[in-house]
Design an enzyme around this catalytic site. Sequence first.
Site, short mmCIF file in Angstrom:
data_model
loop_
_atom_site.label_atom_id
_atom_site.label_comp_id
_atom_site.label_asym_id
_atom_site.label_seq_id
_atom_site.Cartn_x
_atom_site.Cartn_y
_atom_site.Cartn_z
CE1 TYR A 121 -39.62 17.95 -49.72
CE2 TYR A 121 -38.79 15.77 -49.21
CZ TYR A 121 -38.98 17.09 -48.86
OH TYR A 121 -38.54 17.55 -47.63
CD GLU A 175 -40.01 17.29 -41.80
OE1 GLU A 175 -40.29 16.19 -41.27
OE2 GLU A 175 -39.44 17.37 -42.89
CD1 TRP A 210 -41.26 13.48 -47.44
CD2 TRP A 210 -42.06 14.54 -45.64
NE1 TRP A 210 -41.28 14.82 -47.71
CE2 TRP A 210 -41.76 15.50 -46.61
CE3 TRP A 210 -42.58 14.96 -44.42
CZ2 TRP A 210 -41.96 16.87 -46.42
CZ3 TRP A 210 -42.78 16.32 -44.23
CH2 TRP A 210 -42.47 17.25 -45.22
#
Length: 178
Positions: A9, A31, A39
Amino acid sequence: MGDPLYEAYHDTEWGVPVKDDSTLFEFLILETFQAGLSWITVLRKRENFREAFDNFDYNKIAQYNQTKIDSLLQNPGIIRNKLKVNATVSNARAFMATQKEFGSFSKYIWDFVNGNPIKNEWENYRDAPATTELSDIISKDLKKRGFKFVGSTVIYAHMQATGMVNDHEVNCFRYHEV
């Protein structure tokens, strides 16, 4: 470092300028679900989110009824937070209203940075802020437009993820690439 999914990522997506409305919406929703969590938790469930939320098709999500919402809340592959699931539906509607007003969500959001990424110069990623004056402004404007779960921290993370701000460390190989 240490998690292949996280590294991929970072190395391919994080901080790359995104101007496509569909991708901007996907990151906004991810988000939103990340708020209060790590995350990596969201990244590990990303494919499940794509499947559960019709590949983040905001046109479809805006039409979700209570039956669909209830089924999402039973889906163990996603983060089953009732407020966040409901916010996703209302955010799809607000997203489309913003598109209609500005021609695209991309134009709306990127106008806050005059179409160009803000390039910070962090020696250590821990020095990057969680919010900025600009993320405060964008957050307030989104809330005024009916968006939910778009606090300043969520918005700054969205800005980082979509390349509106480059917060790669200056010694990171991605710093100059993005």
